[in-house]
Design a protein around this motif. Structure first.
Motif, PDB file in Angstrom:
ATOM      1  N   GLN A 169      11.825  -6.210  -5.766  1.00 33.40           N
ATOM      2  CA  GLN A 169      11.949  -4.765  -5.978  1.00 33.40           C
ATOM      3  C   GLN A 169      10.814  -4.269  -6.855  1.00 33.40           C
ATOM      4  OE1 GLN A 169      15.932  -2.732  -6.259  1.00 33.40           O
ATOM      5  NE2 GLN A 169      15.348  -2.738  -8.405  1.00 33.40           N
ATOM      6  N   TYR A 170      10.310  -3.079  -6.524  1.00 29.72           N
ATOM      7  CA  TYR A 170       9.221  -2.482  -7.301  1.00 29.72           C
ATOM      8  C   TYR A 170       9.437  -0.977  -7.333  1.00 29.72           C
ATOM      9  CZ  TYR A 170       4.483  -1.132  -8.698  1.00 29.72           C
ATOM     10  OH  TYR A 170       3.406  -0.588  -9.352  1.00 29.72           O
ATOM     11  N   ASN A 171       9.293  -0.390  -8.503  1.00 27.73           N
ATOM     12  CA  ASN A 171       9.497   1.048  -8.652  1.00 27.73           C
ATOM     13  C   ASN A 171       8.148   1.728  -8.840  1.00 27.73           C
ATOM     14  OD1 ASN A 171      10.385   3.609  -9.131  1.00 27.73           O
ATOM     15  ND2 ASN A 171      11.492   3.132 -11.021  1.00 27.73           N
ATOM     16  N   THR A 172       7.750   2.573  -7.895  1.00 36.23           N
ATOM     17  CA  THR A 172       6.461   3.253  -7.985  1.00 36.23           C
ATOM     18  C   THR A 172       6.479   4.403  -8.975  1.00 36.23           C
ATOM     19  OG1 THR A 172       6.925   4.896  -6.250  1.00 36.23           O
ATOM     20  CG2 THR A 172       6.102   2.728  -5.548  1.00 36.23           C
ATOM     21  N   GLY A 173       7.655   4.921  -9.286  1.00 37.80           N
ATOM     22  CA  GLY A 173       7.753   6.011 -10.253  1.00 37.80           C
ATOM     23  C   GLY A 173       7.568   7.394  -9.660  1.00 37.80           C
ATOM     24  N   SER A 174       7.422   7.505  -8.325  1.00 34.38           N
ATOM     25  CA  SER A 174       7.251   8.829  -7.722  1.00 34.38           C
ATOM     26  C   SER A 174       7.710   8.805  -6.277  1.00 34.38           C
ATOM     27  CB  SER A 174       5.775   9.256  -7.783  1.00 34.38           C
ATOM     28  OG  SER A 174       4.979   8.374  -7.017  1.00 34.38           O
ATOM     29  N   ALA A 175       8.058   9.977  -5.744  1.00 31.58           N
ATOM     30  CA  ALA A 175       8.460  10.066  -4.345  1.00 31.58           C
ATOM     31  C   ALA A 175       7.292   9.674  -3.443  1.00 31.58           C
ATOM     32  CB  ALA A 175       8.925  11.482  -4.019  1.00 31.58           C
ATOM     33  N   LEU A 176       7.614   9.055  -2.308  1.00 28.12           N
ATOM     34  CA  LEU A 176       6.577   8.651  -1.388  1.00 28.12           C
ATOM     35  C   LEU A 176       7.075   8.777   0.047  1.00 28.12           C
ATOM     36  CD1 LEU A 176       6.267   4.777  -1.145  1.00 28.12           C
ATOM     37  CD2 LEU A 176       8.071   5.853  -2.460  1.00 28.12           C
ATOM     38  N   PHE A 177       6.131   8.845   0.992  1.00 25.31           N
ATOM     39  CA  PHE A 177       6.490   8.930   2.406  1.00 25.31           C
ATOM     40  C   PHE A 177       7.045   7.587   2.859  1.00 25.31           C
ATOM     41  CE2 PHE A 177       5.109   8.925   6.993  1.00 25.31           C
ATOM     42  CZ  PHE A 177       6.039   9.859   7.415  1.00 25.31           C
ATOM     43  N   ARG A 178       6.289   6.549   2.679  1.00 32.42           N
ATOM     44  CA  ARG A 178       6.734   5.174   2.898  1.00 32.42           C
ATOM     45  C   ARG A 178       5.639   4.238   2.405  1.00 32.42           C
ATOM     46  NH1 ARG A 178       5.749   6.181   8.756  1.00 32.42           N
ATOM     47  NH2 ARG A 178       3.677   5.342   9.209  1.00 32.42           N
ATOM     48  N   LEU A 198       0.851  -1.189   0.000  1.00 30.30           N
ATOM     49  CA  LEU A 198       0.000   0.000   0.000  1.00 30.30           C
ATOM     50  C   LEU A 198       0.886   1.238   0.000  1.00 30.30           C
ATOM     51  CD1 LEU A 198      -3.040   1.017   0.402  1.00 30.30           C
ATOM     52  CD2 LEU A 198      -2.413   1.228   2.824  1.00 30.30           C
ATOM     53  N   TYR A 199       0.607   2.191  -0.903  1.00 27.88           N
ATOM     54  CA  TYR A 199       1.410   3.416  -0.925  1.00 27.88           C
ATOM     55  C   TYR A 199       0.664   4.525  -1.650  1.00 27.88           C
ATOM     56  CZ  TYR A 199       2.513   2.647  -5.861  1.00 27.88           C
ATOM     57  OH  TYR A 199       2.424   2.486  -7.217  1.00 27.88           O
ATOM     58  N   SER A 200       1.139   5.739  -1.460  1.00 27.73           N
ATOM     59  CA  SER A 200       0.651   6.894  -2.217  1.00 27.73           C
ATOM     60  C   SER A 200       1.821   7.820  -2.471  1.00 27.73           C
ATOM     61  CB  SER A 200      -0.443   7.637  -1.441  1.00 27.73           C
ATOM     62  OG  SER A 200      -0.890   8.774  -2.165  1.00 27.73           O
ATOM     63  N   GLY A 201       1.913   8.352  -3.676  1.00 30.43           N
ATOM     64  CA  GLY A 201       2.960   9.317  -3.973  1.00 30.43           C
ATOM     65  C   GLY A 201       2.745  10.599  -3.181  1.00 30.43           C
ATOM     66  N   LEU A 202       3.842  11.263  -2.834  1.00 31.12           N
ATOM     67  CA  LEU A 202       3.740  12.496  -2.056  1.00 31.12           C
ATOM     68  C   LEU A 202       2.958  13.571  -2.791  1.00 31.12           C
ATOM     69  CD1 LEU A 202       7.284  12.866  -0.428  1.00 31.12           C
ATOM     70  CD2 LEU A 202       5.113  12.469   0.740  1.00 31.12           C
ATOM     71  N   TRP A 203       3.011  13.537  -4.112  1.00 33.00           N
ATOM     72  CA  TRP A 203       2.316  14.550  -4.910  1.00 33.00           C
ATOM     73  C   TRP A 203       1.257  13.896  -5.778  1.00 33.00           C
ATOM     74  CZ3 TRP A 203       3.135  19.195  -3.138  1.00 33.00           C
ATOM     75  CH2 TRP A 203       4.326  19.450  -2.458  1.00 33.00           C
ATOM     76  N   SER A 204       0.592  12.909  -5.205  1.00 22.56           N
ATOM     77  CA  SER A 204      -0.462  12.198  -5.915  1.00 22.56           C
ATOM     78  C   SER A 204      -1.718  12.192  -5.062  1.00 22.56           C
ATOM     79  CB  SER A 204      -0.029  10.756  -6.215  1.00 22.56           C
ATOM     80  OG  SER A 204      -1.111   9.995  -6.733  1.00 22.56           O
ATOM     81  N   THR A 205      -2.862  12.262  -5.707  1.00 24.40           N
ATOM     82  CA  THR A 205      -4.137  12.150  -5.001  1.00 24.40           C
ATOM     83  C   THR A 205      -4.687  10.725  -5.062  1.00 24.40           C
ATOM     84  OG1 THR A 205      -5.302  12.861  -7.010  1.00 24.40           O
ATOM     85  CG2 THR A 205      -4.738  14.562  -5.404  1.00 24.40           C
ATOM     86  N   GLY A 247      -9.307  14.105  -3.135  1.00 19.06           N
ATOM     87  CA  GLY A 247      -9.159  15.486  -3.575  1.00 19.06           C
ATOM     88  C   GLY A 247      -7.965  16.164  -2.943  1.00 19.06           C
ATOM     89  N   TYR A 248      -7.157  15.399  -2.192  1.00 24.74           N
ATOM     90  CA  TYR A 248      -6.028  15.983  -1.459  1.00 24.74           C
ATOM     91  C   TYR A 248      -4.760  15.175  -1.687  1.00 24.74           C
ATOM     92  CZ  TYR A 248      -9.759  18.255   1.262  1.00 24.74           C
ATOM     93  OH  TYR A 248     -10.858  18.975   1.656  1.00 24.74           O
ATOM     94  N   PHE A 249      -3.610  15.874  -1.575  1.00 27.18           N
ATOM     95  CA  PHE A 249      -2.338  15.181  -1.466  1.00 27.18           C
ATOM     96  C   PHE A 249      -2.248  14.588  -0.060  1.00 27.18           C
ATOM     97  CE2 PHE A 249      -0.859  18.585  -4.555  1.00 27.18           C
ATOM     98  CZ  PHE A 249      -0.899  17.738  -5.651  1.00 27.18           C
TER      99      PHE A 249
END
Length: 577
Positions: free
Chosen positions: A424-433, A59-66, A84-86
């Protein structure tokens, strides 16, 4: 002359064949841009190794993704949640297809990890709890932790004026006109769709010491009080001078673990206190109130070491390793390595805290808290090939492997005890964790409803303006126990005045059987006309699941007109004879 004008002139001169060739070339160039972008995105999300040692999901979310993502260990996307939010910044899996998502509400000073709200979101994206803590100089940030009783621990800032900071012993050179925003922790009990009761809180401001101004009440010898926090350790004028970025809970000891980035330390505090005791120095299981029970990573903060003794460098994600997992009870930390002497590289550090069966931490008088060294450290080969300056996470798995999140580049990978990367998996964006979800926590396939309708509506010889009625049936033929939410859409019919009873419904199960929809309509004020159309019944939660009910209405034919037509026909027929 404008480009548009030149293009118009050229098209006038070109023959049709030339025009077609030019348009085709433009079409290829235009679409090639989209092909490149699409391909680059797919490359960023390539699944890089074929097998994960443990089955499970991430489970993850990019820091600049909604968008919040749930992916299989195979790299296949399982589910997404839109917002609707980051994020602001943590995402927590609650089980039963539900998650907690911090949100970045905006407003207030711009600081890393700023949030302002927490939402509980169900599998279909429904927000069932929307709590805000973002007014009057207060704001949640970074991380949350769910307690066994369902209450939620939140890290937050509060605002102190420059005067208040100086009165607390802060060196005036270290505080700007804006003041300071120290950290505190609140425990919130959800009470309604957008409300919560703060049932417990702890403030670092209640546990300060300083050796700068002897006129202040909290003046003292710092090395004699490792349980207190030196307000002048961080010497910048930043509002956020401590920057707590993670929180964890130990149910056995009823204690809270904090990662405090700008102090390069982890802290442990007593949660068994009342809020009043947490503001003081006595009470709770420890008898120490809200003072620090344990700290580790940078003993120079409490004058028990030097720069050579520092172990943590702007760390994140301090957690106790779960019971029954290898290293249970130890503390695992993502050590970012910013300002690490020599070269910048990240590591994952595991320590064995000196704690007894009662949750008391040993400290030899005049010394720093143990241990002297970490019991396990992961570094890459070479070390500098693994570095995340701002974020990151580490999670011990039941196998003994460790899941690591490189926050800066978005890469999630699993290492074994020999520090070999096995997945290994690359999400393609910065994330918190990222968070690993074990098979016993995985969301089960949802019980899917399936809308089914039967019947039709047909009326003949209806006088214009008359009211008529009919009915049809709705039922859920989906999975046992599934819940169908449905509504009627009659926008496909542009005649008559319609009413339905009921016009919508919720939580219809297959076990409920059929329900009857009563229909009434006022016939249009038009004679000798046939009207037709469809009523659309829709599954509210699935736009692809719908049924159509056929509708037909005929107003009576004027018999005088028919007789007149027949008379005219035969009159002409006999005339020609």
């Amino acid at each position: 002359m404008s480009i548009k004008s030149l293009m118009n002139l050229n098209f006038i001169k070109f023959n049709p064949k030339s025009r077609f060739i030019i348009l085709f070339i433009i079409f290829l160039l235009f679409n090639s841009c989209y092909i490149i972008v699409s391909m680059s995105k797919k490359v960023d999300l390539v699944y890089e190794q074929s097998k994960m040692i443990e089955e499970g999901q991430i489970l993850y979310s990019g820091l600049w993704s909604t968008t919040t993502y749930l992916v299989e260990s195979t790299g296949e996307l399982n589910h997404t949640w839109q917002s609707g939010y980051f994020p602001g910044a943590a995402i927590k899996w609650l089980g039963e297809k539900t998650l907690l998502r911090t949100i970045r509400t905006g407003g207030g000073p711009i600081m890393g990890g700023a949030g302002g709200g927490i939402q509980r979101v169900e599998w279909d994206g429904t927000v069932v709890w929307d709590f805000r803590y973002n007014t009057n100089g207060l704001r949640t940030h970074h991380d949350i932790e769910v307690l066994p009783d369902g209450n939620i621990l939140m890290i937050a800032w509060e605002t102190k004026t420059r005067t208040e900071a100086i009165d607390a012993g802060r060196n005036p050179n270290y505080v700007s006109y804006q003041g300071l925003m120290p950290d505190h922790v609140i425990e919130v009990k959800p009470t309604g769709p957008d409300t919560g009761e703060i049932v417990w809180e702890w403030h670092m401001w209640d546990h300060l010491i300083q050796d700068y101004d002897s006129k202040k009440d909290n003046y003292g010898v710092i090395e004699e009080h490792p349980e207190l926090i030196d307000i002048n350790y961080a010497t910048s004028q930043q509002l956020d001078f401590s920057h707590t970025n993670s929180i964890d809970y130990n149910e056995e000891f009823d204690q809270i673990l904090l990662s405090v980035r700008y102090y390069n330390e982890i802290w442990i505090i007593d949660h068994s206190t009342t809020t009043e005791e947490a503001a003081g120095h006595t009470g709770g299981n420890s008898g120490m109130g809200g003072d620090l029970l344990y700290r580790w990573g940078n003993p120079q903060v409490y004058d028990a070491g030097s720069v050579n003794d520092e172990k943590f460098f702007n760390q994140h994600d301090a957690t106790w390793i779960d019971n029954d997992f290898p290293g249970a009870g130890n503390i695992l930390v993502f050590n970012n390595g910013a300002n690490r002497p020599g070269s910048h590289y990240s590591s994952v550090d595991e320590i064995v805290p000196p704690v007894d069966e009662n949750g008391a931490y040993y400290l030899e008088e005049g010394s720093a808290y143990g241990p002297e060294e970490q019991t396990w450290i992961y570094t890459a080969n070479p070390p500098t090939s693994f570095y995340s300056n701002n974020c990151g996470g580490a999670q011990r798995l039941k196998s003994g492997n460790t899941l690591i999140s490189n926050g800066d580049n978005g890469k999630i990978f699993e290492v074994n005890t020999d520090k070999e990367t096995v997945w290994q998996y690359n999400t393609g964006s910065a994330l918190f964790r990222a968070e690993y979800i074990s098979p016993d926590q995985e969301p089960q396939e949802p019980d899917n409803p399936d809308l089914d309708c039967s019947g039709s509506l047909s009326w003949t010889n209806i006088k214009p303006g008359d009211s008529i009625s009919g009915s049809f049936l709705i039922k859920n033929i989906g999975d046992s126990g599934s819940l169908l939410n449905w509504t009627i859409n009659n926008s496909l019919i542009n005649w008559g005045n319609w009413s339905f009873n009921p016009s919508s419904g919720e939580n219809l199960t297959p076990e409920d059987g059929e329900i009857t929809i009563q229909v009434s309509v006022v016939a249009p004020d038009e004679k000798e006309t046939e009207f037709s159309g469809y009523i659309r019944i829709e599954n509210i939660n699935n736009s692809e699941d719908f049924e159509l009910i056929n509708v037909k209405l005929i107003t009576p034919v004027n018999h005088h007109s028919i007789i007149k037509i027949i008379y005219q026909f035969f009159s002409r027929f006999f005339y020609f004879l």
